[in-house]
Scaffold this motif. Sequence first.
Motif, short mmCIF file in Angstrom:
data_model
loop_
_atom_site.label_atom_id
_atom_site.label_comp_id
_atom_site.label_asym_id
_atom_site.label_seq_id
_atom_site.Cartn_x
_atom_site.Cartn_y
_atom_site.Cartn_z
N HIS A 136 -58.66 29.67 -12.99
CA HIS A 136 -59.34 28.98 -12.35
C HIS A 136 -60.57 29.89 -11.71
CE1 HIS A 136 -56.50 30.16 -8.29
NE2 HIS A 136 -56.96 31.22 -9.20
N SER A 180 -62.74 28.67 -8.74
CA SER A 180 -61.92 28.81 -7.52
C SER A 180 -61.99 30.25 -6.79
CB SER A 180 -60.39 28.53 -7.63
OG SER A 180 -60.37 26.96 -8.04
N ASN A 195 -51.18 27.74 -3.39
CA ASN A 195 -51.69 27.35 -4.72
C ASN A 195 -50.90 27.70 -5.92
OD1 ASN A 195 -53.61 26.92 -6.77
ND2 ASN A 195 -55.23 27.05 -5.53
N THR A 210 -56.95 32.95 -4.58
CA THR A 210 -58.24 32.39 -4.86
C THR A 210 -59.21 33.46 -3.92
OG1 THR A 210 -57.89 30.96 -2.88
CG2 THR A 210 -57.51 30.21 -4.97
N ARG A 264 -57.86 26.03 4.51
CA ARG A 264 -58.42 24.74 3.61
C ARG A 264 -59.60 24.60 3.42
NH1 ARG A 264 -57.35 19.76 7.73
NH2 ARG A 264 -58.37 20.87 9.43
N TYR A 288 -54.49 20.31 -12.55
CA TYR A 288 -55.32 21.39 -11.56
C TYR A 288 -56.72 21.06 -11.83
CZ TYR A 288 -56.55 25.53 -8.77
OH TYR A 288 -57.27 26.35 -8.07
N ASP A 293 -60.21 22.96 -11.50
CA ASP A 293 -60.81 24.24 -10.90
C ASP A 293 -62.11 23.93 -10.26
OD1 ASP A 293 -61.64 26.98 -10.53
OD2 ASP A 293 -62.00 27.28 -12.76
N ASP A 294 -62.04 24.24 -9.09
CA ASP A 294 -63.04 23.60 -8.23
C ASP A 294 -63.65 24.73 -7.05
OD1 ASP A 294 -64.34 22.12 -5.74
OD2 ASP A 294 -64.63 20.84 -7.37
N ASN A 353 -61.59 25.26 -3.56
CA ASN A 353 -59.93 25.44 -3.51
C ASN A 353 -59.96 26.76 -2.80
OD1 ASN A 353 -59.83 23.15 -5.19
ND2 ASN A 353 -59.26 24.58 -6.85
N TRP A 383 -55.99 22.71 -2.39
CA TRP A 383 -56.85 22.85 -3.96
C TRP A 383 -56.77 21.29 -4.33
CZ3 TRP A 383 -52.05 24.22 -2.61
CH2 TRP A 383 -50.80 23.61 -3.15
N LEU A 384 -57.71 21.22 -5.34
CA LEU A 384 -57.92 19.92 -5.88
C LEU A 384 -57.39 19.71 -7.13
CD1 LEU A 384 -62.03 19.65 -5.43
CD2 LEU A 384 -60.09 18.08 -4.62
N GLU A 385 -56.58 18.36 -7.34
CA GLU A 385 -56.01 17.94 -8.51
C GLU A 385 -56.61 16.73 -8.87
OE1 GLU A 385 -51.66 17.78 -8.14
OE2 GLU A 385 -51.59 19.83 -7.67
#
Length: 1605
Positions: free
Chosen positions: A1319, A1322, A1413, A1418, A1423, A1529, A1531-1532, A1535, A1540-1542
């Motif tokens: 990631h 992230s 995470n 990260t 958040r 998952y 990868d942003d 995150n 985190w983003l999914e």
Amino acid sequence: MATARVAPHESIVMQPTGSLQSLKFNEQARNANEVGAGNRLQDNVDPNIRWILKNIKRRECKRYVEKPVKKDSHKGLPPVHTPSKSAHREVSDPFCLCGYVKSWHSQESLLRKGGDKWDPRNDTNAYPTNAFGEMEFPGYGDHVSKYVRADHQTSMTTMLKLMTDRWGLEMPNLLISVTGGAKNFHMKTRLKEVFRRGLMKAALSTDAWIVTGGTNAGVMKHVGEAVRDFGLTTEAHKKVICIGVAPWGCVQDKEGLIDDMGKWPALHRITNDPKPKQSFLDPNHTHFILVDNGTQQQFAVEIPFRGKLENEIAKQKTATGSGVPVVLLVLEGGPGTLETCKSAIQNNTPAVIIKGSGRAADILAFAYQHATEKEVEVKDNHGKKKIIMQPELTYDVEADITEMIKKDFGEKELATRVGWVRTCLKKKDLITIYELDSRMSTKDVDMAILKALLKANRHEVMDQLRLALSWNRIDVAKSEIFTDSEWEMGQLDQVMFTAIELNRVNFVDLFLDHGVSLMDFLTPARLLRLYNQIPRNCLLYTLLSKVHGASAEVHKFSLVDVGHLLQDLIGDYYQPYYLTDKRYKELNTEQLLSAPEPEAGSVPQDCGYVVLHRPIQELFIWSVLMNRQEMAILFWKEGNEQTAAALVANSILKALRKRTDDAELMKTLESNANEFEDLAVGVLNSCYNSDEQKAQDLLIRELENWGRATTVLIAVEADNKKFVSQTACQSLLNSIWMGKMSLDTGKILLVSSLFFFPLIWLLIRFREEEKAKFEALISSQSDGKKPGVTEPPPLSRENTMLLRTPTRLDMKEHHEEPKHRERRINPFKKLFLFYTAPVIIFSLNVVSYLVFLAIYSYILLINFNKDFTVLEGILIFWVFTIMVEECRQIVANNATSIKSKLYSYFTDSWNILDIITIVLFTTGMILRFIPNDECFNAARVVLSINLISFFFRILHIFSVNKQLGPKLVMIRRMIDDLMSFVVILMVFIVAYAIASEAILYPNQELTWELMYRLPRKAYWTIYGELFLEEIEGTAEPACSDDPALYLTDQADRCPTNQGKYLVPILMGIYILLTNVLLLNLLIAMFSYTFQQIQDNTELYWYFQRFQLIIEYHSRPTLPPPFIVFSHFIYLCKCCFHRCCGKTGDNPGGLRKVYKDKKMEEKQLVQWENVIADAFLLKTDEQEKESVGNQVQATLARLDLLATKVDDLQDMQTVGGTVLAAGAVVRQDAADNEPSAVQYMPPELDERLKLIEGQMVHTFKALDWIMKSLAQNNMASREPRPVLPDPELAIKERQQRKDEEDKQDRNLVRSLRIQRYQYHFESRNSPYPGSHPPVHRFTVPDEKVLWSEPFPEYMPVLHSQDSIKNQSWADPDLMTLPVAQRNILTFNGFDKKNNVDRSSHLGKYDIVDGLPINPRGRTGITGRGSLGRWGPNHAGDPVVTRWKLDEFGNKSLVDGKPQLEFVVVQRSDNKQWALPGAICEPQQKVWDILKSEFTAEALDCLVGEPEEREKILNKLKELSLHGEEVYRDYADDSRNTDNAWLETRVVNYHDEDGTILKHFVLRPNKSQAGDTVDAAIWQTMTSSLTLHGSHSYFCQLVAEKLGAYF
């Protein structure tokens, strides 16, 4: 003395120098920090030290956590000095995670518990700093640097106060942040010189600060040497500011910097035994900030602090009103440099990459020069087309970058480092490459730095202009900004005002050339701001304060104050319209100054106030008063009435010189005044050479805009002898002196006609008659041209006359001309014109004065008795008329106030003599009429002396003579010299007189006779009267020692025996000093004065003659005593005008008023402007032809020629192969030999392919010829040569290339997968949307997984305030205690909040009530900007269709069809991305597509209603066939460790293209929430740079559909 302290648990040891060195406190003094701090802040402490102790802190560990020991970890560690132990650390003394050994810690810190993790935020305490002051580097000169040890959490506002208020630094106009290799690296001598010179030029020309790491290694050392080599060669006030920001724990020998009260100085010795993980500070930096977070031997702890400091500096305002620009300079460097550059570019900081310096810099330069940008045409939300750039990075270039990183840095974190480079390329406009070893590049680094900032602001032209203005780089403005831009009215007004205020002359000239209207720009408010924003140390501020007279500290100067100051400087005769126009007096200064500035581009309104009709003149006067010579000359050139303007400037500068005591300022003012004097003389002479009559009109024209004075009056009042001595002025004087008579009239004829007036009618000629005869002669010859007549010169009166339509007045004068030509002057008018001529008035006054002196002498010599006679009555009346004439001169003075008239009158020494003669005469006559013999005798003496003064007045008559006039000046100057000499002489006379008298005749009585006799002998001794008989006692009659005799004056007193021998010796010394030394000194002074005036004889005589002529031009016609009749007539006229309310003509009369001839006056002014422009053009040409300018031009040409020759040599060296960016060395798999991969421009590649094709054709033709010859038995008997088949070689080369491309493609794909797995996005810094920027804790690839131990991990806490208290966002769990964080349900569906918190990755851990995470660390907790704790579900639809060629077939690459897909440009980071969105609970991806995708990308459907229905049905059918290609998952960059983003990636593919071709791509911002700027169909390739992990998603879609990627 206060107790010194460095660290807990250290004892105090007294050093030999007497200072306290803190080494180790005992455990009982654990709380000495608090006690000592209070003791140190006592009243007798320096305020700077007190402020530093109060505001600047340091960090110390408060909890010991033992660091895990690895095998042989103790080897190579630096020694730690501890008292009572050996000099080196014992193996048994373990380390804490803070970096210090266990024995260093206090007992309290050893007993404190808190787990196995150590965090500097929670496990350290802040105490007042104990390391600050000044630092010297023995062996490196006397350079002194300021330093301070600061807590890493110190407020940046506090740090700026320290730097500006305590260190005395001025805010910069540019901040150059230098990053690069921290280890020493080699750089060629020439390249090193180029880098240093360019860096220093950028810093000096822009008043920049340079910020580095501060250590004596790597790039920091190169920067320090640049400061040393180039900074010291500049002026003292141009010192280069170089600030080093280094980690306190990594400074070697930092103990020598510690002292509780600061060290002044601290000695920092640089030795040749560097220790691991430590470094010395660079000796050439000017300031050091040593960042302390409580750790030791840990690098990079200062990076967040440095970033925040640079951001805080960037927020400060420069003089132009904009923020301080920041630029990153990258030189060499390792992986950390790549990360720093990536973070800076993400923070929108422009970066200059020094190509040729090695490693990271060369990698970034290679990537930049090979990454391409494609122009894409899109439509905005209004449907308008626009062109935007889309970055692309091909897989082969990315593979080469990977090989370069692997070669320089190894394979560790290879994918991450390649990702950093790709991230940098997302904002190519922020990168500028400077090729250090290329002559085709910019000559100096400074231009690259400045152009980088301009390129970063290329869409904000005004910001670019403010930057160039702040740097004072007119070359950058001309080459980069003022190219083809068209400026709106008023757009440049703000920067114009700033340029004037900052004295940027070249910028003011540039703005004037590009359409700035000064009439609209200069309002009364802006003019008042100019006068009220002058520095307090300026001479103008002091003078205005005196005029203003306010006692307040803040003065609000009005234009009336300026008018009074001008009148005070120039003279009372000058009447500025600030004082004569009531509108200026009625201006509300406070209101105008408090009014806001008009916005750029708007035309300022006068709001009923005064409109400044001559703005150039206003700015010219302001520039002269400010002594800004270049600015004043610029406005002088742009204005009109140049002669008068230059004389006014000369007068002001001369007056300012008299009002200052600053020697340097006096020289500058004198030099500037002389320059304006030369300009006035040059313009006047050019005008006179063009037209004599017009030049004379310019001299006497009343200047309405210059205080209603005349040009010649300004010159005379300013004592401008050089101007008055010019031919034009003297020609004017000749015509005035002779009146209306011909200038050729002889002196004998004038004297004869004076006494025998009939000769006037017979012999005296008048100019009016001569002019009539001349015009008649010209009229008679108008039909033909005489052979000898030549054309007038180019700038003659005829050729410079401005054409205009004849008026009735002109026609009337034309018809009346024959009458004027035939008219003759009548005899009575001839008499009047003759006797009113100044030369005749002067002659009559001379004769009258001689008669007066004869009568006066006769009375005193022959007929002065007590009986009053008629001659005495005549004499009294005569003197009375002279006194009345003196009164008339005072009244008729050009000044306006009585005080100024009297001051002007008494500045003339001849007037003072007149007053003395009148006073003496009056005194003598009063004594004469007192009936007393003694008074009568006293009257005779007084009148005799008075006669002497009247005879002295004859000398004034000699001023008219060219030989005698300058001699009078010499006499006056010599009298001044004599007065100063007499003061010195009196010291010797008095000293000798008292000493000799005391020795010869001691114990005398104090009487008036003694006071008279005392200096008598000493004075006359100078002239040879030695009085030796009296001194030796041999004089007759004989002297006596009897007091009874010499006290009653019966005999002279005898001198003492000692005096007879000692006084002659004193006399000899006295005569030697006075006669030999002092008198010769006086002769030398006289000789110098004589030579000084003799060298400028004509200059002085012309000025004297001018004053004399002006005096007699304004003098009444009749001489004394008959002048009384003229006075009576003058008095009657004054009374008449006063009663009638009229203003009489000025008795001076030396002016010409164009009251009813405004057109003629306008033509005269325009003619002067034409002549002045021609004069300036000629002057510029002469300067260009000067030897110095020609040498400079020749050197520039030689430099350009040498550069071209070097370029040709470089091209010949490479053998015709042009390298676009350099070569990359790869390792061949077959033979393990390096081979160079070279890149060339596309044009050259096309030409080479064309040549290859021609070679193939030639090969086939030769083969056909050889076969034909063999078939016809015409071939040679020798074996047929085997020709190489170029077609086969091309195929083999293409196969090898395809194989390499395949390997590169696989490598790039594997790196992309690897970055996604770790990631990469992230872990990117700074966090998006954070202000100020938030930087993540650095997490290496191998430490990403939670299973890997990482005790040093200290993530940054960040939750954006914008999402707090939002209805769609979760509550902030970080603010709650751990026990209360169970309000959310994780790893399942949260029914309470109706949110699905399950993860696609499975079950995730919950620690302290917070989700963790599942992918790994990260660098940030909290958040961030995400609304949900834990997983935030999203959907990313990939809408695709096949790309078709021009024939409608699928476009193939490498045998695979290409895909087109929809991408949108995000508004937040300007990156291209898939049109996705955050999922709502239970929402399908197609629902996202309908609500967000259609809103962001497919806004409007076109076609007829029935067609529209069919298309919508097909679109619905397409939605049912979407295939999910990814659910995992995401990868942003948003995150964090706890949010985190999914995402679910669904591909909607239009196989036949019948559905999606009907959609027009246009963003709809109103529905998309301002998230999209553009939407386009894009070809799907690996070279695209997309947001986050979207490139990886596209790769998955391409693999699924079997398409090329």
